[in-house]
Motif scaffolding. Structure first.
Motif, short mmCIF file in Angstrom:
data_model
loop_
_atom_site.label_atom_id
_atom_site.label_comp_id
_atom_site.label_asym_id
_atom_site.label_seq_id
_atom_site.Cartn_x
_atom_site.Cartn_y
_atom_site.Cartn_z
N THR A 192 0.91 -1.10 0.11
CA THR A 192 -0.08 0.15 0.14
C THR A 192 1.13 0.90 0.09
O THR A 192 1.80 1.24 0.76
N LEU B 198 -0.56 5.07 1.44
CA LEU B 198 -1.39 4.96 1.85
C LEU B 198 -0.83 6.43 2.79
O LEU B 198 0.24 6.23 3.73
N SER B 199 -2.09 8.00 3.28
CA SER B 199 -1.32 8.79 4.30
C SER B 199 -2.37 8.05 5.54
O SER B 199 -4.15 8.42 5.15
N TYR C 114 3.16 9.65 3.80
CA TYR C 114 2.01 8.10 2.86
C TYR C 114 3.95 7.75 3.00
O TYR C 114 5.13 7.69 3.85
N SER D 86 -0.10 -4.82 2.95
CA SER D 86 -1.68 -4.78 3.35
C SER D 86 -1.71 -5.33 4.69
O SER D 86 -0.78 -6.01 5.59
N SER E 239 -3.57 1.63 10.83
CA SER E 239 -3.29 3.34 10.81
C SER E 239 -2.01 3.94 12.02
O SER E 239 -2.23 3.50 12.51
N TYR F 175 -7.44 5.43 6.63
CA TYR F 175 -6.48 6.14 5.78
C TYR F 175 -7.49 7.13 4.64
O TYR F 175 -8.21 6.72 4.85
N SER G 280 -6.64 6.47 -2.15
CA SER G 280 -5.84 5.40 -1.59
C SER G 280 -5.10 4.62 -3.01
O SER G 280 -5.88 3.74 -3.55
N PHE H 200 -3.17 0.97 -4.10
CA PHE H 200 -2.30 -0.17 -3.53
C PHE H 200 -1.59 -1.43 -4.92
O PHE H 200 -1.90 -0.49 -6.44
N SER I 16 -10.63 5.89 -4.23
CA SER I 16 -11.09 7.32 -3.79
C SER I 16 -13.03 7.74 -4.10
O SER I 16 -13.17 6.46 -4.49
N HIS J 194 -13.63 7.90 4.07
CA HIS J 194 -12.30 7.54 4.23
C HIS J 194 -12.33 6.08 4.09
O HIS J 194 -13.52 5.59 4.52
N TYR K 117 -10.55 -3.17 3.18
CA TYR K 117 -11.25 -2.18 3.34
C TYR K 117 -12.29 -1.30 3.21
O TYR K 117 -13.11 -1.68 2.06
#
Length: 646
Positions: free
Chosen positions: A158, A160-161, A181, A187, A191, A197, A201, A203, A214, A226, A236
């Motif tokens: 990933t 991700l933020s 990030y 995966s 978080s 996240y 996003s 992947f 998104s 999110h 997710y």
């Protein structure tokens, strides 16, 4: 006899299973969506080139008027085709031809209440949402939970933020989409804050390709969402805002009037990064919500605050930056926070008039604050309610102000989405463009709101001033944004800081680690239609003249964007076209120089200008000719950049 009965049973079972599945392919046939109903629950899978990219992923929602997550049955399905052509002057591409296949599945729950799931699948992109009708006299509902999930294969890593915990950070201003990030993280890694996240996003599905998730179409009619933390199986799910956002005011769950729809969830999928970078799906699925009150003009801006900070918000320093804008041929100056007290409401009209006499128009900064954080800068209490906002905007219109930068928002609740929309719609009535800062991710807003310009929602250039860590990581972050944040919406970063040291006198503060050419390249790499550049008056004489000449000519709107090469966090090479002129830029975050052979058919056989770094990271300028084949060998130094333009 027993064998015949078993055979008949299997045939019946197979027929029943088939009847509960519905497939939809992209126009080019490479992307395949399968929706199925199993034991009363609806889910979907996605294949690209016959390779599984999303495994069995849940669908459905739970509302206060009905449960649409279980005990469902398929009532009907309908197929359509979408062929939409539109123009959009504030995104990565100006003319878009959106072709997609659409599938609408109508389901009933056990109470015979209806819900529709609408899927649209184009080449590399999927969008889907839920439609709810009116239930008798029930004309509204609360969406208590969305079951929607994205089930990534086991080998996925990933980019991700993390979603920040509400109320942390400077003056309790988070979440503001300004977290770091982590690249290629396994995966289902928990978080940082335990809150999931942010969108978008990204992947990486092993050697099979990429998935970007998104949402788009978020207005005052819903909250922003999110992703949850991933389960151990790699699922997710859609997560709603947290209780503490907006200082605890407003519901964490969205309410919709009936009939009504949720926002679109979007998925971009490919075996390479080109469709990820070039996608227009956030804009393909939405329509303008109102007409522009006038034709808005985009362009370049100077900005004293980024290098000279709060003390520069005084009459004389703003004159200096107005003069800099005029010298550069820029359309705007941004007068940032504290102008209300350090210039004053009585003197700002005179300053605006001076700017206009120089051919420079003005953006003014505002604090969004009502009650959602402790950010102290003014003007305050002008944007948080319609009465004061309209009064202020009417005055700004009378002065000829062209736009506002509104800062310090409180989260993603529907209450906050309504504030964003109210500011935008009111501003349009007074001919004002809007930039958001300290804010959420834009979700299709360039198309939905004609006076919307861009949002920060990223670790932007101000962090280069605040903390050396972000200077050390600048190249790395720059090599992420074209693949993640900036691919789904305009990114108000404030790029091109040519001072070696980040202070007024270029001799103190944090130290820039990237080259001059890297900085110039970010003017192209980062996309937003009004760029607040970080150049300073001293740069007119302390950097090579060819750098200033480049910055005098650089455009901010694009007719075409083409991904050339790159990998998130390592390096990125993009081509963008403004009218008939192409720009190719590259940046490198790795410790060693990279040598690339790229194909640039748009420049084949043409004479071009080349901006690059030598091994000492010193800027170089030359003129050359591209081979008729379009093949070009590039060398990009560490923390360096390259630019090729006609």
């Amino acid at each position: 006899m027993k064998r015949k009965l078993i055979t008949c049973y299997l045939l019946l079972f197979t027929a029943f299973t088939f009847a509960q599945e519905k497939s939809l392919n992209s126009p080019d046939g490479k992307l395949a969506l399968t929706v199925k109903l199993t034991d009363g629950k609806i889910s979907y899978t996605v294949l690209y080139n016959n390779i599984m990219m999303l495994e069995d992923s849940p669908l459905g929602l739970i509302s206060n008027v009905g449960d649409f997550s279980k005990e469902l049955s398929i009532h009907s399905t309908e197929n359509n085709t979408i062929d939409k052509k539109y123009k959009q002057d504030r995104i990565k591409q100006s003319t878009i031809n959106y072709e997609a296949n659409e599938l609408t599945i109508t389901l009933y729950n056990k109470e015979k209440q209806q819900i529709e799931v609408v899927f649209r699948i184009s080449n590399n992109d999927i969008g889907f949402r839920y439609n709810l009708p009116q239930f008798g006299e029930t004309a509204s509902c609360i969406i208590e939970k969305e079951i929607t999930g994205f089930n990534l294969p086991e080998e996925t890593t990933t980019f991700l933020s993390p979603q920040a915990t509400p109320g942390i950070g400077w003056k309790r201003t988070k979440p503001s989409y300004e977290e770091e990030y982590v690249p290629d993280e396994p995966s289902s890694t928990p978080s940082k804050y335990g809150q999931g996240y942010t969108f978008p996003s990204l992947f990486h599905v092993g050697n099979n390709g990429w998935v970007l998730v998104s949402e788009t179409g978020v207005s005052s009619k819903y909250c922003a969402s999110h992703l949850s933390d991933g389960t151990k199986e790699g699922v997710y799910s859609i997560a709603f805002p947290q209780e503490g956002e907006n200082n605890g005011f407003g519901s964490t769950t969205p309410a919709i009037s009936l009939p009504g729809s949720t926002p679109w969830r979007t998925i971009t999928i490919s075996n390479n990064l080109k469709p990820i970078v070039e996608t227009t799906i956030p804009f393909d699925l939405v329509e303008p919500l109102y007409e522009p009150s006038q034709e808005y003009k985009y362009g370049r801006s100077t900005w004293s605050w980024i290098m000279w900070q709060d003390n520069s918000m005084n009459y004389d320093d703003q004159v200096t930056y107005i003069d800099l804008a005029a010298e550069m041929g820029y359309e705007y100056i941004l007068m940032d926070a504290l102008w209300d007290t350090q210039v004053g409401y009585d003197k700002i009209p005179e300053l605006i008039k001076y700017a206009q006499s120089k051919g420079v128009d003005v953006f003014l900064w505002y604090n969004s604050n009502g009650y959602w954080n402790n950010a102290p800068q003014g003007p305050k209490h002008k944007m948080d309610n319609s009465i004061s906002r309209k009064e202020e905007m009417k005055w700004l219109q009378s002065l000829g102000v062209k736009g506002l930068k509104v800062d310090f928002f409180g989260g993603d609740k529907q209450e906050t989405m309504k504030l964003y929309e109210d500011i935008l719609s009111d501003a349009n009535e007074y001919g004002l463009m809007i930039i958001f800062h300290g804010c959420t991710l834009p979700r299709g807003w360039e198309r939905m709101y004609p006076n919307y310009i861009g949002s920060e929602a990223v670790l932007a250039s101000e962090n280069l001033i605040f903390n050396q860590h972000f200077d050390d990581m600048e190249a790395y972050n720059a090599c992420l944004h074209p693949f993640i944040r900036n691919t789904v919406g305009s990114m108000e970063f404030g790029p091109v800081l040519l001072n070696k040291r980040h202070n007024r006198t270029n001799d103190g503060g944090t130290t820039r680690k990237t080259s001059d050419i890297f900085q110039l390249a970010t003017a192209i790499l980062y996309q937003t239609p009004v760029q607040m550049f970080g150049i300073a008056p001293n740069n007119l004489t302390d950097v090579p003249a060819f750098e200033i000449d480049f910055m005098k000519e650089v455009p901010t709107t694009w007719d075409e964007t083409v991904f050339i090469d790159g990998y998130p966090g390592k390096y990125s090479v993009l081509a963008r076209r403004h009218k008939d002129q192409w720009y190719v830029v590259g940046v490198n975050a790795q410790k060693e120089a990279i040598k690339l052979n790229v194909n640039l058919p748009m420049m084949a056989g043409k004479d071009v200008k080349l901006y690059s770094d030598n091994k000492k990271s010193e800027p170089q300028f030359s003129e050359t000719k591209i081979k008729n084949s379009g093949s070009v060998n590039l060398t990009i130094q560490p923390n360096g950049g390259i630019i090729i333009t006609e």
